[in-house]
Design an enzyme around this catalytic site. Structure first.
Site, PDB file in Angstrom:
ATOM      1  N   TRP A  99       0.840  -1.208   0.000  1.00 24.46           N
ATOM      2  CA  TRP A  99       0.000   0.000   0.000  1.00 24.46           C
ATOM      3  C   TRP A  99       0.870   1.251   0.000  1.00 24.46           C
ATOM      4  CZ3 TRP A  99      -4.160  -1.547  -1.879  1.00 24.46           C
ATOM      5  CH2 TRP A  99      -4.781  -2.719  -1.453  1.00 24.46           C
ATOM      6  N   ASP A 166      -1.606   6.896   6.347  1.00 19.60           N
ATOM      7  CA  ASP A 166      -2.626   5.920   5.976  1.00 19.60           C
ATOM      8  C   ASP A 166      -2.848   5.044   7.208  1.00 19.60           C
ATOM      9  OD1 ASP A 166      -4.078   3.753   5.061  1.00 19.60           O
ATOM     10  OD2 ASP A 166      -2.765   3.302   3.365  1.00 19.60           O
ATOM     11  N   LYS A 190     -11.899  -1.865   7.228  1.00 19.42           N
ATOM     12  CA  LYS A 190     -11.077  -2.693   8.112  1.00 19.42           C
ATOM     13  C   LYS A 190     -11.586  -2.624   9.561  1.00 19.42           C
ATOM     14  CE  LYS A 190      -8.367  -3.295   4.520  1.00 19.42           C
ATOM     15  NZ  LYS A 190      -7.361  -2.359   4.049  1.00 19.42           N
TER      16      LYS A 190
END
Ligand code: PLP
Length: 356
Positions: A99, A166, A190
Site C-alpha cells: 500500500w 494511511d 477494516k
C-alpha cells in the site's frame, strides 16, 4: 457452525452493528423508509453523518481546526488526492509495503518523491526506524499498519514537516496524537464499516498551498465546505460507521479498544512463539502488528500449510490464508473480533500440531 472471521478486509463487524444496520434497512429512524432509499439531504441522514463525524472527533480527541470527511474511492484514491492537494515540489515517503508503494507511485505523478527508507528487500518483514526526515519536503507520508505484512508503527513520530498517515487498518486501536498530523485517512472496511466509504481527518490550514488546478471532486476543500455532501455520499456505509463508532464509545473508547487488542494479539503471538510448527514472519517483536498477525509453518512442516487451512476451515475459522505475496497465514484481529475467536484459533493450532 459458529464462524470466526479473521478476514483482512472487508472484515468482521460487531453483531449489534450489523443488527442495527439490518433494522435501518427495513425502517430507518422511524421514517417508514429504508436507509437504502432515503435522501442524503434528509434531516434524519444529516443527523447520522453529523454524529459520525462528532464521534470520530471525540474518540480521537481531534483538536480544533480539523475536518472529518466521508468520501468515496477508498484509501487508494487518497494515494492520489494527498499529493494533488499537498505536494508542491517534493514529498518524503516510507516504503513499508504494497500500500505504501502504491501511494509512492501516485505521488510521483505530482512531484519529486524521496523514499527515506524501505524494507522491500526483506519482503517488508520489518518496519524501518532508521531515517531522517528532511526539513525541505512538503510532507512526510507513512503507513502506520501494513495490513499485508503484519508490521506496525504504534507511535506518532515527531517530524519537522507536515505528517500524513494511511491508518486504514489500525485506526481506533490506540489513542492518536492527531495534532502531530496534517492528514489521516483510511478505507473504512477494516475497522469501521462495510466497503464503500473512506474517512479523512485533515487540518484545514494544510490546504490551499499548491498551484495546480484540482478537479472539484478531488479537492478536500470542496468536501469541507459541503460537509461531505457535495455529491451523494455512501449513505449505507456511513450509517454502519455510526453504529460502530457508538459501539466504540460505549465500550470505553480507544484506550479500552487498545487494551483488548493487545490482549488478543498477545494470546496469538505467544502461541506462535511457543509452537514448533508455526513461526511469525515479522522479525522484530516491536514491529509486530496487533491487527494483522502473519505467520507461516517452519520449513520442516511447510507442506502441511494447505492441510492446516482445511483443518481450520472445518472448525469455522474464516479468512486465515496469508496474502499471496507473503504466503502462510494471516489472522486479522480487528476490533470487532472477540478474544474467544482468537482462543479458538490458538486451540486449533495446538490440536493440529499435536496430531502431527
Ligand atoms: C486495505 C488498505 C488499503 C486499500 O484500501 P482501499 O479502500 O481498498 O483502496 C490501503 N492502505 C492500507 C493500509 C490498507 O490496509
Amino acid at each position: 457452525m459458529k464462524k470466526h472471521n479473521f478476514s483482512a478486509g472487508p472484515s468482521i463487524l460487531a453483531p449489534e452493528v450489523i443488527k442495527n444496520t439490518a433494522d435501518a434497512i427495513i425502517n430507518f429512524a422511524d421514517t417508514g423508509l429504508s436507509v437504502l432509499e432515503v435522501s442524503h439531504r434528509s434531516k434524519e441522514f444529516q443527523a447520522v453523518i453529523d454524529e459520525a463525524s462528532l464521534l470520530v472527533k471525540q474518540l480521537l480527541d481531534v483538536p480544533e481546526g480539523y475536518s472529518v470527511l466521508w468520501l468515496g474511492g477508498g484509501a487508494s484514491m487518497q494515494f492520489a488526492m494527498v499529493p494533488m492537494n499537498l505536494l508542491r515540489t517534493k514529498a518524503a515517503y516510507l516504503d513499508t509495503g504494497t500500500w505504501a508503494a502504491n501511494a509512492i507511485k501516485e505521488a510521483r505523478l505530482f512531484g519529486d518523491v524521496e523514499v527515506l527508507a524501505s524494507s522491500k528487500e526483506a519482503n517488508y518483514t520489518y518496519y524501518p526506524h532508521d531515517y531522517v526526515v528532511p526539513a525541505d519536503v512538503d510532507y512526510f507520508h507513512i503507513t502506520t499498519n501494513n495490513t499485508i505484512y503484519g508490521t506496525e508503527l504504534r507511535k506518532d513520530p515527531d517530524v519537522p514537516v507536515r505528517l500524513v498517515a494511511d491508518m486504514s487498518s489500525d485506526i481506533f486501536t490506540r489513542p492518536v496524537d492527531v495534532k502531530k498530523y496534517d492528514l489521516i485517512y483510511g478505507g473504512a472496511q477494516k475497522n469501521i464499516a462495510p466497503a464503500g466509504v473512506t474517512f479523512v481527518i485533515v487540518r484545514d490550514e494544510a490546504l490551499g498551498h499548491v498551484d495546480r488546478a484540482i478537479p472539484t471532486m478531488l479537492d478536500y476543500r470542496t468536501h469541507i465546505k459541503k460537509g461531505s455532501m457535495f455529491n451523494t455520499p455512501p449513505v449505507l456505509p456511513i450509517y454502519t460507521a455510526l453504529q460502530t463508532l457508538r459501539y466504540y464509545r460505549d465500550l470505553g473508547g480507544v484506550e479500552e479498544l487498545e487494551r483488548r487488542d493487545n490482549a488478543k494479539a498477545a494470546l496469538l503471538y505467544n502461541a506462535i512463539d511457543e509452537s514448533k510448527m508455526f513461526e511469525g514472519t515479522v522479525v522484530n517483536p516491536e514491529d509486530r502488528s496487533i491487527m494483522n498477525v502473519c505467520f507461516v509453518m517452519t520449513p520442516e512442516y511447510k507442506e502441511l500449510e494447505k492441510d492446516f487451512i482445511d483443518f481450520a476451515t472445518a472448525r469455522g475459522l474464516v479468512g486465515i490464508k496469508g496474502h499471496r505475496s507473503v504466503g502462510g497465514f494471516r489472522a486479522s484481529l480487528y476490533n470487532a473480533l472477540p478474544i474467544e475467536s482468537v482462543q479458538v484459533l490458538v486451540d486449533t493450532m495446538r490440536e493440529f500440531e499435536k496430531k502431527h
